[in-house]
Design a protein around this motif. Structure first.
Motif, PDB file in Angstrom:
ATOM      1  N   CYS A  57      30.979  67.895  -5.964  1.00  7.05           N
ATOM      2  CA  CYS A  57      30.302  68.932  -5.181  1.00  7.05           C
ATOM      3  C   CYS A  57      30.955  70.269  -5.492  1.00  7.05           C
ATOM      4  O   CYS A  57      32.162  70.331  -5.727  1.00  7.05           O
ATOM      5  CB  CYS A  57      30.464  68.685  -3.682  1.00  7.05           C
ATOM      6  N   GLY A  58      30.186  71.318  -5.432  1.00  5.72           N
ATOM      7  CA  GLY A  58      30.733  72.677  -5.565  1.00  5.72           C
ATOM      8  C   GLY A  58      31.513  72.856  -6.848  1.00  5.72           C
ATOM      9  O   GLY A  58      31.031  72.589  -7.957  1.00  5.72           O
ATOM     10  N   THR A  59      32.746  73.285  -6.691  1.00 11.81           N
ATOM     11  CA  THR A  59      33.613  73.553  -7.832  1.00 11.81           C
ATOM     12  C   THR A  59      33.835  72.303  -8.693  1.00 11.81           C
ATOM     13  O   THR A  59      33.875  72.377  -9.922  1.00 11.81           O
ATOM     14  CB  THR A  59      34.951  74.113  -7.300  1.00 11.81           C
ATOM     15  N   ALA A  60      33.968  71.157  -8.046  1.00  8.12           N
ATOM     16  CA  ALA A  60      34.190  69.912  -8.789  1.00  8.12           C
ATOM     17  C   ALA A  60      32.973  69.619  -9.687  1.00  8.12           C
ATOM     18  O   ALA A  60      33.118  69.156 -10.829  1.00  8.12           O
ATOM     19  CB  ALA A  60      34.427  68.764  -7.817  1.00  8.12           C
ATOM     20  N   SER A 104      37.022  65.062  -7.207  1.00  8.19           N
ATOM     21  CA  SER A 104      37.189  65.593  -5.850  1.00  8.19           C
ATOM     22  C   SER A 104      38.630  66.002  -5.619  1.00  8.19           C
ATOM     23  O   SER A 104      39.534  65.172  -5.681  1.00  8.19           O
ATOM     24  CB  SER A 104      36.775  64.540  -4.816  1.00  8.19           C
ATOM     25  N   GLN A 105      38.833  67.271  -5.395  1.00 11.02           N
ATOM     26  CA  GLN A 105      40.176  67.769  -5.109  1.00 11.02           C
ATOM     27  C   GLN A 105      40.761  67.006  -3.929  1.00 11.02           C
ATOM     28  O   GLN A 105      41.825  66.422  -4.030  1.00 11.02           O
ATOM     29  CB  GLN A 105      40.110  69.277  -4.799  1.00 11.02           C
ATOM     30  N   SER A 106      40.052  67.016  -2.804  1.00 12.86           N
ATOM     31  CA  SER A 106      40.567  66.402  -1.575  1.00 12.86           C
ATOM     32  C   SER A 106      40.533  64.881  -1.633  1.00 12.86           C
ATOM     33  O   SER A 106      41.309  64.200  -0.975  1.00 12.86           O
ATOM     34  CB  SER A 106      39.730  66.865  -0.384  1.00 12.86           C
ATOM     35  N   THR A 109      35.634  64.023   0.200  1.00 14.58           N
ATOM     36  CA  THR A 109      34.285  64.578   0.368  1.00 14.58           C
ATOM     37  C   THR A 109      33.272  63.443   0.580  1.00 14.58           C
ATOM     38  O   THR A 109      33.179  62.527  -0.237  1.00 14.58           O
ATOM     39  CB  THR A 109      33.927  65.449  -0.847  1.00 14.58           C
ATOM     40  N   VAL A 155      40.771  78.004   0.843  1.00 13.22           N
ATOM     41  CA  VAL A 155      39.515  77.242   0.834  1.00 13.22           C
ATOM     42  C   VAL A 155      38.863  77.299  -0.545  1.00 13.22           C
ATOM     43  O   VAL A 155      38.381  76.288  -1.063  1.00 13.22           O
ATOM     44  CB  VAL A 155      38.574  77.749   1.949  1.00 13.22           C
ATOM     45  N   ALA A 156      38.852  78.464  -1.163  1.00 12.46           N
ATOM     46  CA  ALA A 156      38.238  78.586  -2.487  1.00 12.46           C
ATOM     47  C   ALA A 156      39.155  77.947  -3.527  1.00 12.46           C
ATOM     48  O   ALA A 156      40.333  78.282  -3.637  1.00 12.46           O
ATOM     49  CB  ALA A 156      38.006  80.055  -2.820  1.00 12.46           C
ATOM     50  N   SER A 157      38.608  77.031  -4.263  1.00 12.31           N
ATOM     51  CA  SER A 157      39.407  76.281  -5.230  1.00 12.31           C
ATOM     52  C   SER A 157      39.705  77.102  -6.476  1.00 12.31           C
ATOM     53  O   SER A 157      38.817  77.738  -7.043  1.00 12.31           O
ATOM     54  CB  SER A 157      38.636  75.019  -5.603  1.00 12.31           C
ATOM     55  N   GLN A 164      41.321  70.126 -12.924  1.00 12.57           N
ATOM     56  CA  GLN A 164      40.212  69.182 -13.148  1.00 12.57           C
ATOM     57  C   GLN A 164      39.736  69.310 -14.594  1.00 12.57           C
ATOM     58  O   GLN A 164      39.427  68.321 -15.254  1.00 12.57           O
ATOM     59  CB  GLN A 164      39.052  69.468 -12.179  1.00 12.57           C
ATOM     60  N   LEU A 241      30.119  81.266  -7.878  1.00 14.09           N
ATOM     61  CA  LEU A 241      30.425  80.588  -6.608  1.00 14.09           C
ATOM     62  C   LEU A 241      31.642  81.234  -5.945  1.00 14.09           C
ATOM     63  O   LEU A 241      31.653  81.491  -4.737  1.00 14.09           O
ATOM     64  CB  LEU A 241      30.678  79.089  -6.855  1.00 14.09           C
ATOM     65  N   LYS A 242      32.671  81.498  -6.757  1.00  9.74           N
ATOM     66  CA  LYS A 242      33.892  82.111  -6.227  1.00  9.74           C
ATOM     67  C   LYS A 242      33.571  83.437  -5.535  1.00  9.74           C
ATOM     68  O   LYS A 242      34.001  83.704  -4.433  1.00  9.74           O
ATOM     69  CB  LYS A 242      34.838  82.334  -7.392  1.00  9.74           C
ATOM     70  N   GLU A 245      31.622  82.952  -2.226  1.00  9.38           N
ATOM     71  CA  GLU A 245      32.447  82.344  -1.187  1.00  9.38           C
ATOM     72  C   GLU A 245      33.382  83.329  -0.499  1.00  9.38           C
ATOM     73  O   GLU A 245      33.484  83.327   0.717  1.00  9.38           O
ATOM     74  CB  GLU A 245      33.380  81.283  -1.813  1.00  9.38           C
ATOM     75  N   VAL A 362      35.017  68.703   3.060  1.00 10.95           N
ATOM     76  CA  VAL A 362      33.713  68.474   3.690  1.00 10.95           C
ATOM     77  C   VAL A 362      33.513  66.965   3.897  1.00 10.95           C
ATOM     78  O   VAL A 362      32.966  66.273   3.047  1.00 10.95           O
ATOM     79  CB  VAL A 362      32.567  69.099   2.880  1.00 10.95           C
TER      80      VAL A 362
HETATM   81  C1  F6R Z   1      34.747  75.927  -3.901  1.00  7.48           C
HETATM   82  C2  F6R Z   1      35.136  74.778  -3.124  1.00  7.48           C
HETATM   83  C3  F6R Z   1      34.142  73.712  -2.841  1.00  7.48           C
HETATM   84  C4  F6R Z   1      34.731  72.337  -3.203  1.00  7.48           C
HETATM   85  C5  F6R Z   1      33.793  71.214  -2.784  1.00  7.48           C
HETATM   86  C6  F6R Z   1      34.291  69.858  -3.233  1.00  7.48           C
HETATM   87  O1  F6R Z   1      35.761  76.836  -4.061  1.00  7.48           O
HETATM   88  O2  F6R Z   1      36.288  74.669  -2.775  1.00  7.48           O
HETATM   89  O3  F6R Z   1      32.954  73.934  -3.514  1.00  7.48           O
HETATM   90  O4  F6R Z   1      34.971  72.326  -4.575  1.00  7.48           O
HETATM   91  O5  F6R Z   1      33.639  71.231  -1.408  1.00  7.48           O
HETATM   92  O6  F6R Z   1      35.517  69.531  -2.643  1.00  7.48           O
HETATM   93  P1  F6R Z   1      36.373  68.359  -3.192  1.00  7.48           P
HETATM   94  O7  F6R Z   1      36.792  68.684  -4.578  1.00  7.48           O
HETATM   95  O8  F6R Z   1      37.544  68.245  -2.266  1.00  7.48           O
HETATM   96  O9  F6R Z   1      35.519  67.114  -3.186  1.00  7.48           O
END
Ligand code: F6R
Length: 365
Positions: A57-60, A104-106, A109, A155-157, A164, A241-242, A245, A362
């Motif tokens: 999602c998003g940045t990923a 996914s960073q976290s 998600t 929050v902004a990756s 990644q 996106l950056k 955001e 998220v």
């Molecule tokens: C953008 C941002 C979001 C996450 C997205 C996925 O700066 O932080 O778009 O990249 O919510 O989150 P993860 O990687 O944790 O699944």
């Protein structure tokens, strides 16, 4: 805890050389085969794979777009990239010959996790690229590639995205080696270049004036367009996106060739266009896209490799990034995108670490 920086975001942007290095350490060693201790995919299993999906999602997701480009180019396996919340509801073709790479960073998600679970149920093998040890995604995937970005608080990756990308490059080389689509020499060449990236990222971070100057222009206030082709298009999406955001400025990224198919109607005197031009074979095409917007009065910032002086003739501003292989350009070219967003947001007085309406993780659908 911000280590002398004003915000976590700028701290994390500056931590990127280290994050890139840490993600490569022990995996990429000169003269040795790539070691991925939590990836157990065998040659036989890989030969059985007829399709790879990269999901996030998003940045990923944006990192996944770079992944598709390089896996197809180097490992010659068909790849489709999708947004987790789209993929899971569209009845995609998943079999025991499917490899799903979730990013996914976290690692928490909800939509991404749902894709992982559903994919496994349907017999696919799942590789996770994640930054959090012990996260749900890391526990449930068949194979794991940890990005060693360290905790990302803003929050902004930023640093998570860059790692990644590094993970995807390493994974691609690993797959290409297993499949035999690249020779040991070709792999060694890319590896050697990758190992120079931390230093090149550092150089970039030591030259911030042009970005600060550009970001302070009064015309940086509405509807900013990002343009690129190929890998530069993937990075443009992330740049856009950056900016949205953290600065709340409306921004869109377009593939250069799409300009004529609609978006050029929006270009008027003073419209800002940020164009990335690192891909040699696409350079002429991009330069002609830039001419098209300049003719209509756009203010253009070009982001290109050092020495590509032709962009100075077409663009109002130029930001140069240290030279590397074109293939690896996204790892460096995203950095000016992050910094421009940061400086624009700071100037507007925005809370860059905690943008309105957004959460770091998220976990709801
Ligand atoms: C953008 C941002 C979001 C996450 C997205 C996925 O700066 O932080 O778009 O990249 O919510 O989150 P993860 O990687 O944790 O699944």
């Amino acid at each position: 805890e911000k280590g002398g920086y004003e915000d976590f975001m700028i701290k994390e942007i500056h931590e990127q050389p280290k994050a890139i290095k840490d993600t490569m350490t022990s995996r990429l060693v000169a003269g040795q085969d790539i070691v991925l201790d939590k990836i157990h995919l065998t040659k036989e299993q890989l030969d059985n794979v007829d399709k790879i999906y990269i999901i996030g999602c998003g940045t990923a997701y944006h990192a996944g777009l770079v992944g598709k480009n390089i896996i197809e180019k180097l490992a010659r396996i068909p790849v489709e990239v999708d947004i987790a919340s789209e993929f899971r509801y569209r009845d995609p073709l998943i079999t025991d010959r499917t490899l799903i790479i979730v990013i996914s960073q976290s690692g928490e998600t909800a939509d991404t996790l749902a894709v992982l679970r559903d994919g496994k149920k349907k017999g696919a093998r799942v590789v996770a690229i994640t930054n959090v040890v012990g996260s749900s995604v890391s526990r449930e995937a068949d194979d794991v590639f940890y990005t060693w970005a360290g905790p990302e608080i803003a929050v902004a990756s930023t640093k998570a995205y860059v790692t990644q990308l590094v993970a995807l490059y390493i994974l691609t080389l690993y797959l290409a080696d297993l499949k035999g689509t690249l020779s040991k020499e070709e792999i060694e060449k890319i590896k050697t270049e990758m190992l120079t990236l931390p230093e090149k990222a550092e150089t970039l971070l030591n030259n911030l004036e042009t970005m600060q100057k550009f970001a302070s222009k009064s015309y940086m206030e509405k509807d900013i367009f990002f343009l690129g082709r190929g890998l530069d298009y993937a990075v443009s999406l992330e740049g856009s996106l950056k900016l949205k955001e953290i600065s709340y400025i409306h921004a869109e990224a377009y593939a250069g060739g799409e300009l004529k198919h609609g978006p050029i109607a929006l270009i008027e005197p003073g419209t800002v266009v940020i164009a990335t031009l690192t891909q040699e074979t696409l350079l002429d095409k991009m330069v002609s896209n830039i001419r098209e917007v300049v003719t209509r009065g756009a203010k253009v910032l070009g982001i290109a490799f050092e020495g590509s002086t032709e962009i100075e003739k077409t663009c109002d501003y130029a930001i140069y990034i240290p030279r590397t292989m074109e293939l690896l350009a996204p790892i460096l070219s995203v950095i000016p995108h992050q910094l421009i967003s940061y400086y624009v947001a700071k100037q507007k007085g925005c809370d860059v670490d905690k943008p309105r309406n957004l959460a770091k993780s998220v976990t709801v659908e």
